[in-house]
Design an enzyme around this catalytic site. Structure first.
Site, short mmCIF file in Angstrom:
data_model
loop_
_atom_site.label_atom_id
_atom_site.label_comp_id
_atom_site.label_asym_id
_atom_site.label_seq_id
_atom_site.Cartn_x
_atom_site.Cartn_y
_atom_site.Cartn_z
N ASN A 152 38.60 34.59 45.10
CA ASN A 152 37.65 33.68 44.47
C ASN A 152 37.93 33.67 42.97
O ASN A 152 37.57 34.61 42.27
CB ASN A 152 36.22 34.17 44.77
CG ASN A 152 35.15 33.33 44.09
OD1 ASN A 152 35.44 32.26 43.55
ND2 ASN A 152 33.92 33.81 44.11
N TRP A 153 38.57 32.61 42.51
CA TRP A 153 38.97 32.54 41.10
C TRP A 153 37.81 32.12 40.19
O TRP A 153 37.94 32.13 38.98
CB TRP A 153 40.14 31.59 40.92
CG TRP A 153 41.44 32.12 41.46
CD1 TRP A 153 41.67 33.38 41.92
CD2 TRP A 153 42.67 31.41 41.59
NE1 TRP A 153 42.97 33.49 42.32
CE2 TRP A 153 43.60 32.31 42.14
CE3 TRP A 153 43.08 30.09 41.31
CZ2 TRP A 153 44.92 31.94 42.40
CZ3 TRP A 153 44.38 29.72 41.57
CH2 TRP A 153 45.30 30.64 42.11
N LYS A 154 36.74 31.67 40.78
CA LYS A 154 35.57 31.21 40.01
C LYS A 154 35.99 30.20 38.94
O LYS A 154 36.92 29.44 39.16
CB LYS A 154 34.82 32.42 39.42
CG LYS A 154 34.54 33.49 40.46
CD LYS A 154 33.63 34.59 39.99
CE LYS A 154 33.46 35.61 41.09
NZ LYS A 154 32.49 36.66 40.76
N GLU A 195 26.29 33.62 42.39
CA GLU A 195 26.26 33.00 41.05
C GLU A 195 25.65 31.61 41.12
O GLU A 195 24.96 31.18 40.19
CB GLU A 195 27.68 32.98 40.47
CG GLU A 195 28.11 34.38 40.03
CD GLU A 195 29.58 34.70 40.21
OE1 GLU A 195 30.38 33.77 40.40
OE2 GLU A 195 29.92 35.90 40.15
N HIS A 236 27.26 31.24 47.06
CA HIS A 236 27.66 32.40 46.26
C HIS A 236 26.48 32.81 45.35
O HIS A 236 25.75 31.95 44.86
CB HIS A 236 28.90 32.08 45.42
CG HIS A 236 29.47 33.29 44.77
ND1 HIS A 236 28.93 33.84 43.65
CD2 HIS A 236 30.51 34.08 45.13
CE1 HIS A 236 29.62 34.93 43.33
NE2 HIS A 236 30.59 35.10 44.21
N GLY A 290 37.13 38.82 43.60
CA GLY A 290 37.01 38.00 42.40
C GLY A 290 37.99 38.47 41.33
O GLY A 290 39.17 38.12 41.36
N GLY A 314 31.50 41.97 39.91
CA GLY A 314 32.05 41.91 38.56
C GLY A 314 31.81 43.15 37.72
O GLY A 314 32.10 43.16 36.53
N GLU A 368 27.86 40.35 49.90
CA GLU A 368 28.17 40.63 48.50
C GLU A 368 26.91 41.15 47.79
O GLU A 368 26.08 40.34 47.34
CB GLU A 368 28.64 39.36 47.80
CG GLU A 368 29.95 38.83 48.33
CD GLU A 368 30.72 38.12 47.23
OE1 GLU A 368 31.79 38.59 46.85
OE2 GLU A 368 30.22 37.10 46.72
N SER A 375 33.47 43.80 43.49
CA SER A 375 34.33 44.78 42.82
C SER A 375 35.36 45.43 43.74
O SER A 375 35.65 46.62 43.63
CB SER A 375 33.48 45.85 42.12
OG SER A 375 32.76 45.26 41.06
P1 PGA Z 1 34.31 40.59 41.91
O1 PGA Z 1 33.72 39.19 42.45
O2 PGA Z 1 35.44 40.98 42.82
O3 PGA Z 1 34.77 40.30 40.51
O4 PGA Z 1 33.19 41.57 41.95
C1 PGA Z 1 33.53 38.99 43.83
C2 PGA Z 1 32.80 37.70 44.08
O5 PGA Z 1 31.89 37.35 43.31
O6 PGA Z 1 33.11 36.98 45.03
#
Ligand code: PGA
Length: 258
Positions: free
Chosen positions: A13-15, A104, A102, A242, A180, A174, A221
């Protein structure tokens, strides 16, 4: 349609991180590295770039087994919905998977379980594999509401949506409070969450459907120091990655451990 591969699925997931030219560079480097490093054939890889990079990434992926994913989808087919992208537009761009709900988006865009439900409906109808993200916040965990949140998000996100033959869904557990941070949860916590989610899925579908058409993965993470611990869990079928997916070298060293 190929269903529920026996191997694990790893979703990058490159966001909102890589512009088109950067996305292309990352894929080129990734493909080069994949030629030289041993990554088991059974691993399914999906990358989710930003919308604007989908076409360029698709071209870079030509001839590779890596699949393309969207980071979101809107529930209407077309019309006056400024800024949104429909499921058929994603399909036309070569997308096979799509992230939905997600944390976010739930946090910054107030996405609700009801919206998630509408998005999953259109994604499945368009032939996409939805990756429904569920997970508790730190506050919810600290008052003992983790299981309740997982049950609510899974059931509300999927209620009334049949899973027909050939359709598949992925639920990504998640925990919001570790995304993150560089600090993942303890693997047994993911195993427990997977059991809770599975039970919610069984409330909605038959056991046979849950076993053959749904998968649960872990995200939060994930990196090269912990990927094995999560993927060794019997109830976890893959990972949503991510930060560690943005650098090809880092991402490959994580894959090479599988
Ligand atoms: P992260 O993000 O690996 O940076 O924790 C994962 C995600 O939000 O899908």
């Amino acid at each position: 349609m190929e269903l529920k591969g026996s191997g694990k699925v790893i979703i990058a997931n490159w966001k909102m991180n890589l512009a088109v030219h950067e996305s292309v560079q990352v894929i080129r480097r990734l493909r080069k590295l994949l030629d030289t490093r041993q990554v088991p054939d059974s691993i399914e890889l999906v990358v989710c770039p930003s919308y604007d990079a989908l076409t360029a990434v698709r071209e870079e992926l030509s001839g590779s087994k890596i699949r393309l994913g969207g980071q979101d989808v809107f529930w209407q087919e077309k019309g006056a919905y400024t800024g949104e992208v429909s499921a058929s537009m994603l399909v036309a761009a070569g997308v096979s998977h799509v992230l939905i709900g997600h944390s976010e988006r739930r946090k910054y865009l107030q996405e609700t379980d009801e919206m998630v439900n509408k998005k999953v409906t259109v994604a499945l109808a368009a032939g996409l594999i939805p990756i429904i993200c569920v997970g508790e916040t730190y506050e919810e965990r600290s008052i003992g509401h983790t299981d309740l949140v997982l049950m609510r998000q899974t059931i509300e996100g999927l209620k009334g949506i049949p899973l027909h033959t050939g359709q598949e869904i992925i639920v990504a557990y998640e925990p919001v409070w570790v995304i993150g941070t560089g600090q993942a949860i303890e693997p047994p916590m993911a195993e427990h969450a997977s059991e809770v989610i599975t039970q919610s899925l069984i409330d909605l579908y038959s056991k046979g459907i849950v076993e053959s058409q749904t998968r649960i993965i872990y995200g939060g993470s994930v990196d090269e120091t912990n990927i094995r611990d999560f993927l060794n869990l019997q109830k976890i079928s893959g990972a949503l990655v991510g930060t560690a997916s943005l650098q090809p070298e880092k991402f490959i060293s994580l894959l090479a451990l599988l």
